[in-house]
Write an enzyme that holds these catalytic residues in place. Structure first.
Site, PDB file in Angstrom:
ATOM      1  N   GLU A 194       0.856  -1.193   0.000  1.00 16.07           N
ATOM      2  CA  GLU A 194       0.000   0.000   0.000  1.00 16.07           C
ATOM      3  C   GLU A 194       0.885   1.233   0.000  1.00 16.07           C
ATOM      4  O   GLU A 194       1.850   1.317   0.759  1.00 16.07           O
ATOM      5  CB  GLU A 194      -0.888   0.079   1.259  1.00 16.07           C
ATOM      6  CG  GLU A 194      -2.043  -0.874   1.331  1.00 16.07           C
ATOM      7  CD  GLU A 194      -2.884  -0.638   2.587  1.00 16.07           C
ATOM      8  OE1 GLU A 194      -2.756   0.454   3.207  1.00 16.07           O
ATOM      9  OE2 GLU A 194      -3.657  -1.532   2.959  1.00 16.07           O
ATOM     10  N   GLU A 247     -13.621   5.819  -0.502  1.00 15.89           N
ATOM     11  CA  GLU A 247     -14.527   4.888   0.186  1.00 15.89           C
ATOM     12  C   GLU A 247     -15.268   5.633   1.298  1.00 15.89           C
ATOM     13  O   GLU A 247     -14.707   5.922   2.347  1.00 15.89           O
ATOM     14  CB  GLU A 247     -13.736   3.714   0.752  1.00 15.89           C
ATOM     15  CG  GLU A 247     -13.047   2.882  -0.318  1.00 15.89           C
ATOM     16  CD  GLU A 247     -12.129   1.825   0.258  1.00 15.89           C
ATOM     17  OE1 GLU A 247     -12.627   0.786   0.711  1.00 15.89           O
ATOM     18  OE2 GLU A 247     -10.908   2.056   0.283  1.00 15.89           O
ATOM     19  N   LYS A 257     -15.488   4.320   5.188  1.00 16.98           N
ATOM     20  CA  LYS A 257     -14.310   3.984   5.995  1.00 16.98           C
ATOM     21  C   LYS A 257     -14.308   4.805   7.286  1.00 16.98           C
ATOM     22  O   LYS A 257     -14.565   6.014   7.269  1.00 16.98           O
ATOM     23  CB  LYS A 257     -13.016   4.255   5.216  1.00 16.98           C
ATOM     24  CG  LYS A 257     -12.738   3.232   4.143  1.00 16.98           C
ATOM     25  CD  LYS A 257     -11.265   3.168   3.794  1.00 16.98           C
ATOM     26  CE  LYS A 257     -10.493   2.387   4.834  1.00 16.98           C
ATOM     27  NZ  LYS A 257      -9.092   2.156   4.438  1.00 16.98           N
ATOM     28  N   GLU A 311      -9.013   8.934   5.323  1.00 20.63           N
ATOM     29  CA  GLU A 311      -9.276   7.527   5.025  1.00 20.63           C
ATOM     30  C   GLU A 311     -10.314   7.355   3.917  1.00 20.63           C
ATOM     31  O   GLU A 311     -10.311   6.345   3.211  1.00 20.63           O
ATOM     32  CB  GLU A 311      -9.748   6.795   6.279  1.00 20.63           C
ATOM     33  CG  GLU A 311      -8.679   6.619   7.345  1.00 20.63           C
ATOM     34  CD  GLU A 311      -7.588   5.656   6.915  1.00 20.63           C
ATOM     35  OE1 GLU A 311      -7.870   4.759   6.099  1.00 20.63           O
ATOM     36  OE2 GLU A 311      -6.442   5.808   7.377  1.00 20.63           O
TER      37      GLU A 311
END
Length: 388
Positions: free
Chosen positions: A266, A320, A323, A329
Site C-alpha cells: 500500500e 470509500e 471507511k 481515510e
C-alpha cells in the site's frame, strides 16, 4: 481431426497460464477497497482496470462477485483473509482448507488468483490477541494450498505497517520493535522457507502529516529537493518512499534476512482530510501519484538495493465513503465513487467516453482469441511431434 480433439483438453491443462506465474508481474498494482455504498460494480471496475492497463490488483477479502467478474480478464489478483478470521484459521486446519477450496481453488484457473494476504497490519496493531495466531493462520493457509497442489501458484503473505519498526531514520538504523520481534522472526523464517516477500504498507503522506514542520514536502512528493544522507550506508535519498523501503531492508538485515524481497503493498496520498491532516489535498495527491507512477515505470531499485526493482500497489482505487477514522481515510481513491477520475495522472474514468475504455465484451473476446490461437499453435506442434 480426431487426434486434434483429443489433444485440445490436454493442451488446455498442460499449457494453462497458471503453470508459471509470479504473484506480482510488472511494477504497478492497485488496491481495490470496497468499504463504500456508492462505487461502481465489479464488471465496471474490470473495464477501468483494463483501460488503465493495471494488471495487478489486491482486495481485502475474497468476495465472490469480484472474483467472478475478474474471470477471463487476465487481471491478476491477491485475495485477503480478513483479520477477523485469523483465530479460526490458526486453530482449525480443516477450516483453512475449506476456505482455500471455496475462495481460491473454485475460481481457478478462470480467475487469476495469484496470492493470499493473511491478515493486514496485524503485528504492531492494537489487537494483541491476533499477534500470536498470525503464524498459525499463515501456516494452515499455506498447508491448504500445498494439499490442493496450489503452493507453486499461490503466494502467501501478510502486510506490515511501520508500527513494526522501532525507528526508520536514517534507513540504515531501522530495526524491528522488541515487542514485535518475537512474533516477526518466526514468521519471517517461515516466509523465507516458502519464498514469500516482506510486504510493507508505506505512506510518505502519513509521515509528512505527523511532522510537517520538520519534513520537506518535496521529499515526500518525489519533487526536486536536497533529500537526506545516510552516513552508515553512505547513500543519498531524494525521495521518502525509497528511504522507507530501504529502512525495511535494513530491519530485515538486522534480523538476519538478507535475501528477502520487500514489496510495497500500500502507498498513496489523500486528496482530502481533516484540518489536522497537513498536506491532504488534491494537488499533492496528484503530484505524489503521478510521480510515483513515473518512478515505478523506470523499473529500478532503491539506493541500498539497486537490483531489487521496486513494486508497489497503489492505495486505492476508489474514495470509500464508509471507511472509519480520519477524513483522509475516505479520500485516497484515484477514482471517485461514480467512476470519474479524482485527478489526472493519465487514466480515464468510466464517464470519459467509449473511446477510452475497453468494453468487457471486447476484453473477453480478445482474451478468448489469444487463448484459442495459443491452443491451435501448440496443437500443431504436438501433432508434428506425434507424427514424427
Amino acid at each position: 481431426m480426431t487426434i486434434f480433439l483429443f489433444f485440445c483438453p490436454l493442451l488446455i491443462l498442460l499449457f494453462s497460464p497458471i503453470a508459471s506465474v509470479q504473484a506480482f508481474t510488472g511494477t504497478y498494482g492497485i488496491n481495490y477497497g470496497r468499504i463504500a455504498n456508492n462505487i461502481p460494480s465489479p464488471d465496471e471496475v474490470v473495464s477501468l482496470l483494463r483501460a488503465a492497463k493495471i494488471r495487478n490488483v489486491r482486495i481485502y477479502d475474497a468476495d465472490q462477485s469480484v472474483l467472478k467478474a475478474f474471470g477471463g480478464t487476465g487481471l491478476e489478483i491477491v485475495v485477503g483473509l480478513p483479520n477477523g478470521q485469523l483465530q479460526d484459521m490458526s486453530s482449525n486446519a480443516d477450516h483453512a482448507l475449506s476456505w482455500v477450496k471455496d475462495n481460491v481453488q473454485s475460481f481457478l484457473p478462470d480467475t487469476r488468483i495469484r496470492g493470499i494476504a493473511v491478515g493486514n497490519e496485524v503485528l504492531g496493531g492494537e489487537d494483541y490477541s491476533l499477534w500470536g495466531v498470525l503464524l498459525g493462520a499463515v501456516k494452515n493457509i499455506y498447508n491448504a494450498t500445498k494439499k490442493l497442489h496450489l503452493d507453486e501458484l499461490i503466494q502467501i503473505s501478510t502486510a506490515n505497517s511501520f508500527a513494526v519498526f522501532a525507528s526508520s531514520y536514517p534507513p540504515s538504523s531501522c530495526k524491528f520493535n522488541d515487542n514485535v520481534n518475537q512474533y516477526m522472526k518466526p514468521l519471517l523464517e517461515f516466509f523465507q522457507q516458502i519464498g514469500s516477500p516482506f510486504c510493507l504498507n508505506a505512506y510518505p503522506f502519513l509521515a509528512y502529516a505527523s511532522d510537517p514542520d520538520h519534513i520537506d514536502i518535496n521529499y515526500a512528493l518525489f519533487q526536486p529537493t536536497k533529500g537526506i544522507y545516510d552516513p552508515k550506508y553512505k547513500l543519498h535519498y531524494d525521495n521518502m518512499l525509497d528511504a522507507q523501503i530501504d529502512a525495511a531492508y535494513a530491519a530485515l538485515e538486522n534480523a538476519g534476512f538478507y535475501k528477502m524481497e520487500v514489496i510495497v503493498t500500500e502507498t498513496g496520498w489523500a486528496s482530502n482530510g481533516d484540518q489536522s491532516e497537513a498536506g491532504a489535498n488534491a494537488s499533492n495527491a496528484r503530484t505524489y501519484n503521478y510521480n510515483l507512477r513515473k518512478r515505478l515505470a523506470k523499473r529500478k531499485g532503491t539506493p541500498h538495493r539497486p537490483k531489487n526493482v521496486v513494486k508497489a500497489y497503489i492505495f486505492a482505487m476508489f474514495n470509500e465513503n464508509l471507511k472509519p477514522g480520519h477524513g483522509s481515510e475516505k479520500n485516497y481513491g484515484l477514482f471517485k465513487a461514480d467512476g470519474s477520475i479524482s485527478y489526472d495522472i493519465g487514466f480515464h474514468g468510466l464517464n470519459a467516453g467509449d473511446s477510452s475504455l475497453l468494453s468487457l465484451k471486447n476484453i473477453n473476446t480478445e482474451g478468448l482469441s489469444r487463448s484459442y490461437a495459443m491452443v491451435i499453435s501448440l496443437s500443431c506442434l504436438i501433432l508434428l511431434i506425434f507424427w514424427s
